[in-house]
Design a protein around this motif. Structure first.
Motif, mmCIF file in Angstrom:
data_model
loop_
_atom_site.group_PDB
_atom_site.id
_atom_site.type_symbol
_atom_site.label_atom_id
_atom_site.label_comp_id
_atom_site.label_asym_id
_atom_site.label_seq_id
_atom_site.Cartn_x
_atom_site.Cartn_y
_atom_site.Cartn_z
ATOM 1 N N UNK A 180 0.831 -1.197 0.000
ATOM 2 C CA UNK A 180 0.000 0.000 0.000
ATOM 3 C C UNK A 180 0.869 1.252 0.000
ATOM 4 N N UNK A 181 0.249 2.345 -0.411
ATOM 5 C CA UNK A 181 1.010 3.580 -0.579
ATOM 6 C C UNK A 181 1.616 4.078 0.719
ATOM 7 N N UNK A 182 0.925 3.876 1.843
ATOM 8 C CA UNK A 182 1.446 4.385 3.113
ATOM 9 C C UNK A 182 2.767 3.715 3.477
ATOM 10 N N UNK A 183 2.812 2.383 3.320
ATOM 11 C CA UNK A 183 4.047 1.657 3.636
ATOM 12 C C UNK A 183 5.161 2.038 2.660
ATOM 13 N N UNK A 184 4.856 2.045 1.376
ATOM 14 C CA UNK A 184 5.872 2.369 0.381
ATOM 15 C C UNK A 184 6.387 3.794 0.565
ATOM 16 N N UNK A 185 5.493 4.709 0.907
ATOM 17 C CA UNK A 185 5.923 6.093 1.151
ATOM 18 C C UNK A 185 6.846 6.167 2.357
ATOM 19 N N UNK A 186 6.537 5.395 3.416
ATOM 20 C CA UNK A 186 7.391 5.384 4.597
ATOM 21 C C UNK A 186 8.772 4.817 4.274
ATOM 22 N N UNK A 187 8.806 3.760 3.468
ATOM 23 C CA UNK A 187 10.087 3.173 3.082
ATOM 24 C C UNK A 187 10.901 4.151 2.251
ATOM 25 N N UNK A 188 10.247 4.813 1.301
ATOM 26 C CA UNK A 188 10.951 5.796 0.466
ATOM 27 C C UNK A 188 11.518 6.920 1.329
ATOM 28 N N UNK A 189 10.726 7.422 2.279
ATOM 29 C CA UNK A 189 11.200 8.491 3.152
ATOM 30 C C UNK A 189 12.397 8.023 3.978
ATOM 31 N N UNK A 190 12.310 6.795 4.510
ATOM 32 C CA UNK A 190 13.411 6.273 5.322
ATOM 33 C C UNK A 190 14.683 6.121 4.490
ATOM 34 N N UNK A 191 14.539 5.628 3.255
ATOM 35 C CA UNK A 191 15.713 5.454 2.409
ATOM 36 C C UNK A 191 16.315 6.800 2.011
ATOM 37 N N UNK A 192 15.469 7.761 1.700
ATOM 38 C CA UNK A 192 15.986 9.086 1.350
ATOM 39 C C UNK A 192 16.727 9.717 2.523
ATOM 40 N N UNK A 193 16.166 9.556 3.729
ATOM 41 C CA UNK A 193 16.835 10.087 4.919
ATOM 42 C C UNK A 193 18.177 9.408 5.138
ATOM 43 N N UNK A 194 18.192 8.083 4.958
ATOM 44 C CA UNK A 194 19.432 7.332 5.152
ATOM 45 C C UNK A 194 20.484 7.734 4.130
ATOM 46 N N UNK A 195 20.078 7.883 2.871
ATOM 47 C CA UNK A 195 21.028 8.312 1.834
ATOM 48 C C UNK A 195 21.580 9.697 2.166
ATOM 49 N N UNK A 196 20.721 10.563 2.678
ATOM 50 C CA UNK A 196 21.195 11.887 3.084
ATOM 51 C C UNK A 196 22.225 11.802 4.189
ATOM 52 N N UNK A 197 21.997 10.918 5.169
ATOM 53 C CA UNK A 197 22.971 10.736 6.255
ATOM 54 C C UNK A 197 24.282 10.177 5.713
ATOM 55 N N UNK A 198 24.189 9.251 4.755
ATOM 56 C CA UNK A 198 25.400 8.672 4.163
ATOM 57 C C UNK A 198 26.238 9.759 3.495
#
Length: 270
Positions: free
Chosen positions: A90-108
């Protein structure tokens, strides 16, 4: 009026079997021709039967975009419905995963090291599989239980769908780390190893405890490796990647051996 709809065509019209473009002509003609409407009333079945067909059509669930696409690709109706109802697609889960990955890439990019991304990425497919099956976390579990699909097949269908989504998002996030080359893909084998191990342990430990223990073991391993030295973490070295591949292969073999237990687990959870 020189033209009328034939009685045979009116019977087909009444049975909803008249095909276009004749159907369109009949619709237009019946609106203006009392004679044909009278004949239609004679050849039609009971009005209640027509209303029942209309009610059934109106009450039939409308497939969503994703479900409709799967059906057009040749996926069976019930399988498409089960995939469309998978919580983590569902969109809510996929959106949360995308946000988490974007945040992690930013930290990297800020820290100059891919360690955080490599440690987190294997956990996302594991969490997705854990949330896609079982009565505790799946709101559509009752529908899945009565579906004409064996427990193991249902698990594999949803697992492949979740892995495709999770690994795809992880892969896109990896493209945002071009400076690290192939090292940015070091999460892939651990992700497969963690997911396969959790699935193999599910018949014995359940769909919540098994991935929780596997995820906890991975976090503990990363913490221990991080505390042991300043170099690359062991799971992301050549030896660690080989170990992850071996664990994944063993877990897949064990999963095949215990596949029949999923039907028992599937039925006992009703």
């Amino acid at each position: 009026m020189t033209w009328h709809v034939s009685e045979e065509d009116l019977r087909a019209y009444a049975r909803a079997e008249l095909a276009a473009p004749l159907l369109w002509s009949a619709d237009t003609h019946l609106a203006a021709c009392a004679r044909c409407r009278s004949v239609l009333a004679e050849v039609s079945g009971p009005v209640d039967a027509g209303w029942e067909r209309l009610d059934a059509e109106l009450d039939a669930p409308r497939p969503g975009l994703f479900e409709g696409l799967l059906v057009r690709l040749g996926v069976a109706d019930h399988t498409a419905r089960l995939l469309a109802a998978t919580p983590v697609l569902r969109r809510s889960w996929l959106a949360a995963v995308v946000f988490l990955l974007l945040t992690t890439v930013g930290v990297v990019h800020s820290a100059g090291s891919p360690t955080l991304f490599l440690a987190l990425a294997p956990l996302l497919p594991l969490a997705g599989v854990a949330l896609s099956y079982g009565p505790a976390l799946d709101p559509t579990y009752e529908m899945a239980v009565v579906a004409p699909v064996h427990g193991f097949k249902l698990l594999m269908i949803r697992t492949l769908a979740v892995l495709a989504a999770g690994l795809g998002l992880n892969g896109l996030a990896t493209l945002a780390l071009p400076d690290y080359g192939l090292r940015a893909l070091a999460w892939l084998l651990p992700a497969l190893a963690l997911t396969a191990t959790a699935l193999a342990l599910t018949p014995r430990l359940g769909p919540v405890l098994a991935p929780s223990l596997v995820g906890g073991a991975w976090v503990a391993l990363i913490a221990a490796a991080d505390a042991s030295g300043d170099g690359p973490l062991i799971p992301f070295t050549a030896a660690g990647q080989g170990a992850a591949a071996a664990v994944a292969a063993l877990a897949v073999g064990l999963l095949y051996l215990v596949r029949d237990r999923f039907d028992v687990f599937h039925g006992s959870a009703v």
